[in-house]
Each structure stands twice: as C-alpha cells, then as structure tokens.
Design a protein around this motif. Structure first.
Motif, PDB file in Angstrom:
ATOM      1  N   ASN A 167     -17.011 -53.563   7.079  1.00 30.16           N
ATOM      2  CA  ASN A 167     -16.356 -54.701   6.220  1.00 30.16           C
ATOM      3  C   ASN A 167     -17.287 -56.017   6.556  1.00 30.16           C
ATOM      4  OD1 ASN A 167     -14.772 -56.617   5.601  1.00 30.16           O
ATOM      5  ND2 ASN A 167     -13.169 -56.171   6.823  1.00 30.16           N
ATOM      6  N   SER A 169     -16.653 -58.972   5.387  1.00 29.88           N
ATOM      7  CA  SER A 169     -16.199 -59.974   5.860  1.00 29.88           C
ATOM      8  C   SER A 169     -16.327 -60.448   7.407  1.00 29.88           C
ATOM      9  CB  SER A 169     -14.635 -60.189   5.599  1.00 29.88           C
ATOM     10  OG  SER A 169     -14.258 -59.016   5.114  1.00 29.88           O
ATOM     11  N   LEU A 170     -16.425 -59.137   8.237  1.00 35.36           N
ATOM     12  CA  LEU A 170     -16.751 -59.369   9.669  1.00 35.36           C
ATOM     13  C   LEU A 170     -17.888 -60.258   9.948  1.00 35.36           C
ATOM     14  CD1 LEU A 170     -16.116 -55.780  11.253  1.00 35.36           C
ATOM     15  CD2 LEU A 170     -14.671 -57.923  11.221  1.00 35.36           C
ATOM     16  N   GLU A 172     -19.151 -62.381   7.650  1.00 33.36           N
ATOM     17  CA  GLU A 172     -18.962 -63.648   7.172  1.00 33.36           C
ATOM     18  C   GLU A 172     -17.935 -64.464   8.176  1.00 33.36           C
ATOM     19  OE1 GLU A 172     -19.437 -63.121   2.352  1.00 33.36           O
ATOM     20  OE2 GLU A 172     -17.447 -63.169   3.375  1.00 33.36           O
ATOM     21  N   ALA A 173     -17.082 -63.665   8.732  1.00 34.32           N
ATOM     22  CA  ALA A 173     -16.215 -64.537   9.864  1.00 34.32           C
ATOM     23  C   ALA A 173     -17.052 -64.769  11.069  1.00 34.32           C
ATOM     24  CB  ALA A 173     -15.207 -63.442  10.436  1.00 34.32           C
ATOM     25  N   SER A 174     -17.938 -64.231  11.454  1.00 38.26           N
ATOM     26  CA  SER A 174     -18.642 -64.583  12.528  1.00 38.26           C
ATOM     27  C   SER A 174     -19.504 -65.863  12.151  1.00 38.26           C
ATOM     28  CB  SER A 174     -19.695 -63.344  13.023  1.00 38.26           C
ATOM     29  OG  SER A 174     -20.627 -63.815  14.059  1.00 38.26           O
ATOM     30  N   ALA A 175     -20.406 -65.887  11.010  1.00 44.04           N
ATOM     31  CA  ALA A 175     -20.902 -66.904  10.786  1.00 44.04           C
ATOM     32  C   ALA A 175     -20.085 -68.214  10.585  1.00 44.04           C
ATOM     33  CB  ALA A 175     -21.790 -66.598   9.490  1.00 44.04           C
ATOM     34  N   ASP A 176     -19.076 -67.976   9.837  1.00 42.86           N
ATOM     35  CA  ASP A 176     -17.909 -69.004   9.661  1.00 42.86           C
ATOM     36  C   ASP A 176     -17.633 -69.599  11.101  1.00 42.86           C
ATOM     37  OD1 ASP A 176     -16.190 -70.297   7.830  1.00 42.86           O
ATOM     38  OD2 ASP A 176     -14.733 -69.550   9.077  1.00 42.86           O
ATOM     39  N   LEU A 177     -17.687 -68.699  12.116  1.00 41.28           N
ATOM     40  CA  LEU A 177     -17.048 -69.418  13.408  1.00 41.28           C
ATOM     41  C   LEU A 177     -18.304 -69.873  14.218  1.00 41.28           C
ATOM     42  CD1 LEU A 177     -14.947 -66.113  14.187  1.00 41.28           C
ATOM     43  CD2 LEU A 177     -14.164 -68.915  13.875  1.00 41.28           C
ATOM     44  N   ALA A 179     -21.500 -68.519  14.407  1.00 39.03           N
ATOM     45  CA  ALA A 179     -22.661 -67.924  15.162  1.00 39.03           C
ATOM     46  C   ALA A 179     -23.987 -67.772  14.332  1.00 39.03           C
ATOM     47  CB  ALA A 179     -22.080 -66.173  15.206  1.00 39.03           C
ATOM     48  N   THR A 184     -24.665 -62.813  15.104  1.00 36.64           N
ATOM     49  CA  THR A 184     -23.833 -62.111  14.340  1.00 36.64           C
ATOM     50  C   THR A 184     -24.205 -60.612  14.426  1.00 36.64           C
ATOM     51  OG1 THR A 184     -23.419 -64.144  12.786  1.00 36.64           O
ATOM     52  CG2 THR A 184     -22.881 -61.636  12.230  1.00 36.64           C
TER      53      THR A 184
END
Ligand SMILES: Nc1ncnc2c1ncn2[C@@H]1O[C@H](COP(=O)(O)OP(=O)(O)OP(=O)(O)O)[C@@H](O)[C@H]1O
Ligand SMILES: [Mg+2]
Lengths: 274, 365
Positions: A167, A169-170, A172-177, A179, A184
C-alpha cells in the motif's frame, strides 16, 4: 449425467478411483527415486541393488571424505556469497522496477528476466566466453560471479511480486509524519519486503547450491563444488556413500524450504489488509 | 467555530494537470481560516483528493501557489510541511502496535523518549483507544484503525489536519458516531480540519464552511446553511440534497421587484432579489412544499394541483412524487408525525401543492 456433475463438490473427485490412482502414480514417480535413494544410503552393502541391513557407516565415510568436505565447503562459500550479493542487487532491481516509471521500461524488464528462461547451457557457454574475453582464470570467483548473475532475476521477480501488494500510502503516511526517505525505507518498506527477501534469498541459495551446468563450465582446477564432486563419484560407481551425501543435500534443501514457508506464513498472519 | 480571522491556508490560482488532457484541479482559489472545520465536497473524480494532496505536498502544482500560514510551500517536501494527513485507507503501519504507530511521527524526528510517551498517551486518550496500546492493526476494527490514524496525525500537533474521506469505509451507524466524534475532537484540539467527502450529509453536519467542487472547479464556498438554502447554481442545488427546478420563461420587473414567469405557475414576484442578473431557473427544496386536499386560501402562496405518482416511505419522512397537469414532475417531502397516517394520499389522487414564493432560489445557469 450433467446433473450429477453439477452436484459433485470439486474436492469429491479425490473419492473417485481413477483420480486416486492418478494421484498415487504421480506421487510414486515423484518420490520413489528419492525415497529409495534415502533408504539405500543406510544399506550395508557396497552396491545399491539389494538390502543387506542397516548401517550408518556410509554417512561416516562421507563425512570423513576430505574431497567431499572440500567440495561442500566450496559450495557453501559460493552459495553464501552469491546469495548475499544477489539478494541485495535483486531486491534493488525488483524495487526499482516496482517503483519507477522510466523510458524503455518494458523492454528493460524483459531483458532483465531473460536469464530465467534462457537454457542454462547457453548461459554457461556465454559465461565461459565472457570470462575468456576478460581473461579471468576459471575458479571459485568465476563460479560465484555466474551464480550471482543468474540468481538476480529470480530474487527480483520475488520482490516485485511481494511489492505488488504494498500500500503506497504507507510510505506517504511515513513521509507525512516527518520521516526522511531513508527512515521511511527502513521503518516501513523494508519490514514489508522482508518475507520476500527471505524467500528470494533461500531461492538463490538453493539455486546456487545444486547448480550443475553453469558451475561445471565456469569451474577450474581445484574449484570443485558438491554437485560436481558427486557427479564424478557417480561416474566410478553409485555407492551408498553418494546416497548418503545426496541425502544430506536433500535434508538441507528441505530444511531451508520449510524455513522459507514458515517465515512467509508467519508474516502473512501478522499482516492486516490495511 | 473559527477563533480568529487568520488565514492558515491560502490556495491561489491553483491548477493541476495530469499529462496534457486531464485537468484535475482547475484554477482554484481558497482561503481557509485558522480553527475552521472546512469540507471539500463534490462528486467522484472532481479533483478533491488531488487538491488535498497538493496541500499535503504529494502532488506538484502545475500553476499557482499554496501558502500555509503565510509561507509559500511549493518547494517544501511533505515531510517538512506543518500539516498532517489521514489517508482514506488509514495507512496504519501493519507491523507496529497502536502505540508504536501513534509515536512514529515523534520517533523519526528524535523527540525525547519521555515526551513521546506522554504525548502518545495523551493522543491515545483523546481518540479513546486506551487499553489497546499493544494491539497490532490487524486485530482492530475499521473504526479503531481510523482512530489510530487520527491519533498518529494529531500527536504531531499540525497546523492543519487533512482528512481524505476518513469515514467512507465505515458502516452507517459507526459513521454517524465518528462524525460527532470528529467534530468534538476538532473543538477540543482547535486544529484546522480540512475534510474531503462526497457525502453531502456528512459535510453539512460537520463543517463550518463547505467548498463544492465540480469538474476541477470550485462552484460555491459557503456555510452549510447558505449552501443548502441559497445554492448559486443548479449543480450545487442538485448535488446538495434534493431539489425541484423550474424553467424561467420570462424575466421582468414590476414595482421595482423581480418578476419571473414560470410555466403553469405564472408570474412569481421575488422581493429583494438582484434584478440586474438574468435568471434561467428557480430552485425549490421538497420540504418547503406543503401538501393539501383543498386549495389553500391564504394569499401570497404559490399553489398548483398535481397528481400523486409515487410515495416512498423512509421512516421519519415520506417522499411524495407528483406530476402536474402540464407533465412537470415535482417532489415533496413530509414529516410522518402520526404513526398510522404517514400518508393521507393514494396514488393517482389529485392534491394541491403550495409554498411561499420566498422559498424560491433563482439561479442564473
Ligand atoms: N496520478 C494521476 N494521473 C492521471 N490522472 C489522475 C491522477 N490522479 C488523479 N487523476 C485524475 O484526476 C481527476 C481527479 O481525481 P481525484 O482523485 O482528485 O478525484 P476525487 O474528487 O478525489 O474523486 P473520488 O471522490 O472518487 O476520490 C480524475 O479524473 C482522475 O482520473
Ligand atoms: Mg478521492
């Protein structure tokens, strides 16, 4: 007739006699040679024809056979180095093919996977020709390089297949948070790749361990591997010692395969569909 | 409600094209105030996700600029933007526990352990996941995973929280509960929320302000009430709830007031409406229509006889579908006040429909 067919559960076919006998024959042809090989490795006789009694002496003999030892050590060394290298390179290749879109990607992918379908003998000849051109003497190094070359596509295919279910978006979620790309990769992408890496590495290891054709062509004096040693022993006579050595190889391969399956099923149980 | 008048996100003339043919977002302008609960509403494929991803930094802009808290973020990676996103698929890390998931965004930037622990605990309490700290995501329900995703974003204390259809994977009951919970959460933390949704009820019930998008463009930005009662176009009127549309055949001014002529209804006077524009349609919400057996005697009402063709009972309300003598289809919705008398009507029966002309919304398109 057709009505009866409709009522048959697919699994019910195993209740039919013809189906059962077909299955029986298949198993027989597949496993009879292997089982008899294992059984006769315990046979107390110089030859493999009749059962004379149980003994472990051929295992002892095989274990004390220095040449066999050396060949086995060579095989392990080659398999170890080629597995490590091929897994890293193959994983990078698989990841790149999954991740990036670039010009000529289709043809590139085709060429990369060619070694899987090319007859091994052609690959072997090509390797020898190549090493002759660059004037590298045949030996452990050339064997290892060849093994790395033909293992990479297998690892890449396994990793690519694994990543198909990832997935995005995992990441993307990591970068968004917050990392970095490196964080990531190690925190999110790598844990997901791991079962694929294990499977790919074990595949590369077994491919290397029992490779004969390419190894035979690219080996030089003093660089005998386990399969080649067994082949030369068989040429004299098939003694229980050969059986014993082969049984050891079977056990190792089986153990590694079981390990691979176990790792995979464990990681599948740990994963959610999120 | 917004606490201040400060603009936290400013989207300026933003266009996004994929290749040369697809224009996903078309010259959009938006000003989002600090502390607002803002909704982007529109049908599937209208560019809502693309706009949200541009704010988060996952898509580059083809044209225009996005300012977060006054700073142009065009060249800022998603990693360094002071916004966080809750993904539609939740994107909860499968190999980490709830606690590890929530703390992830703090760990990667090197926050001290003690601070992580206390902030993680606070965030987990906030989304009511206490007791599940050690669970892996595959042992959580959809709603719980949703909360993990929320906590994980909120723990970063972003200036803006972006939510892409956060409730679309939940069942109807849970969805309603989560809507209330999101509103409560937003009021508690005071962070600006931008939520993407294609569910108009969700947007109306949660947001302070809604931008309706269609085909990459922003069609109207307004409060839920304005959007519903005073839509600016027939697209918006139709997308938000149900609507009856009447074609205007003639426009005039009588005694300084706008007069629009509609087939079967005749001239309708609309006091206080801008007379300088041209109107093509009149919109009327179904619940504004009264239904009666006899012609209402009150003066100043619009009334028209119609035949009942369909009665659809949905519990609290009934949707009644009528047809006028001229073949115009009209829908009215009535509250079912009495248990045994939810419809006084039989199919095919002639009834009178009536309403006050002030409920008409004139439309220019
Ligand atoms: N990476 C992409 N490449 C090409 N076209 C894209 C890409 N992403 C989105 N689009 C197109 O842009 C348009 C808007 O897409 P977007 O995902 O923003 O819609 P949406 O409003 O979020 O829809 P939905 O409610 O279905 O999620 C669509 O026509 C879509 O096909
Ligand atoms: Mg979307």
């Amino acid at each position: 007739m057709s009505r009866r067919r409709l009522n048959v559960n697919p699994l019910d076919y195993s209740r039919k006699l013809w189906m059962r006998s077909a299955m029986g024959f298949t198993f027989f042809f597949l496993y009879f040679p292997i089982i008899s090989l294992i059984i006769f490795s315990f046979n107390d006789s110089k030859r493999n024809i009749t059962w004379q009694g149980f003994t472990l002496k051929y295992y002892e003999k095989a274990f004390n056979n220095n040449q066999l030892h050396e060949a086995f050590a060579n095989s392990l060394l080659i398999a170890g180095i080629s597995t490590l290298t091929a897994t890293v390179l193959g994983a990078m290749l698989g990841l790149a093919l999954y991740r990036f879109r670039f010009p000529m990607q289709g043809p590139y992918e085709g060429i990369v996977h060619l070694p899987i379908v090319i007859p091994e003998i052609c690959l072997a000849v090509a390797m020898v020709a190549f090493f002759a051109t660059v004037e590298v003497p045949l030996g452990l190094v050339t064997i290892t390089v060849s093994h790395i070359a033909f293992s990479i596509p297998f690892v890449a295919v396994v990793i690519r297949a694994r990543m198909a279910g990832f997935n995005r978006s995992l990441e993307e979620a990591s970068a968004d948070l917050g990392a970095s790309q490196w964080q990531t990769f190690w925190n999110v992408t790598f844990p997901y790749m791991k079962p694929g890496l294990v499977a790919g590495a074990l595949l590369a290891f077994t491919l290397s361990l029992d490779d004969f054709v390419i190894t035979f062509f690219t080996s030089g004096p003093g660089s005998t591997t386990f399969p080649i040693k067994i082949y030369s022993m068989v040429r004299f006579s098939v003694t229980p010692e050969v059986n014993a050595a082969s049984t050891v190889l079977i056990v190792i391969t089986l153990a590694l395969t079981t390990l691979a399956l176990w790792v995979q099923s464990k990681s599948q149980r740990n994963e959610s569909n999120a | 409600m917004p606490d201040t008048d400060k603009t936290i996100i400013s989207v300026q003339d933003v266009t996004k094209r994929f290749g040369s043919t697809v224009t996903a977002v078309d010259n959009v302008n938006l000003e989002i105030k600090e502390g607002e609960f803002f909704a982007l509403l529109g049908p599937s494929g209208c560019g809502k996700t693309t706009l949200l991803r541009m704010i988060a930094g996952f898509e580059t802009l083809t044209e225009g600029a996005i300012l977060i808290d006054g700073d142009d973020v065009s060249s800022v990676e998603p990693t360094h933007r002071p916004v966080n996103m809750v993904f539609q698929s939740y994107a909860v890390f499968p190999h980490m526990t709830v606690e590890e998931n929530v703390g992830y965004g703090l760990r990667v930037v090197g926050t001290p352990k003690a601070e992580i622990d206390s902030r993680v605990k606070e965030a987990i309490d906030l989304v009511r996941l206490s007791g599940l700290e050690q669970r892996k995501p595959n042992k959580l329900s959809g709603g719980q995973q949703q909360r993990v995703a929320l906590a994980r974003a909120l723990v970063k204390k972003p200036k803006v929280l972006l939510l892409d259809e956060p409730l679309s994977a939940l069942d109807a009951k849970l969805r309603e509960a989560m809507q209330l919970e999101l509103v409560r959460l937003q009021e508690n933390v005071g962070i600006t929320f931008i939520i993407v949704t294609h569910d108009q009820k969700e947007a109306l019930s949660m947001a302070n302000r809604i931008a309706v998008m269609g085909d990459g463009k922003i069609l109207q930005i307004a409060s839920p009430k304005t959007l519903y009662e005073y839509p600016s176009s027939s697209f918006v009127a139709d997308f938000i709830g149900q609507v009856n549309l009447f074609d205007v055949t003639e426009q005039g001014i009588a005694h300084g007031e706008l007069t629009l002529t509609v087939d079967e209804l005749g001239a309708v006077v609309l006091p206080g409406v801008d007379t300088s524009r041209t109107y093509h349609k009149l919109a009327l919400r179904p619940e504004k229509i009264g239904v009666a057996r006899d012609k209402p005697s009150e003066i100043g009402l619009v009334a028209i006889p119609a035949k009942l063709v369909e009665d659809s009972y949905i519990g609290d309300q009934s949707h009644l579908y009528f047809e006028t003598a001229g073949g115009k289809a009209l829908s009215a919705s009535v509250q079912n006040r009495d248990r045994d008398d939810h419809h006084l009507n039989k199919r095919g029966e002639k009834m009178w429909l009536y309403w006050h002309p002030a409920h008409f919304q004139p439309l220019s398109d």
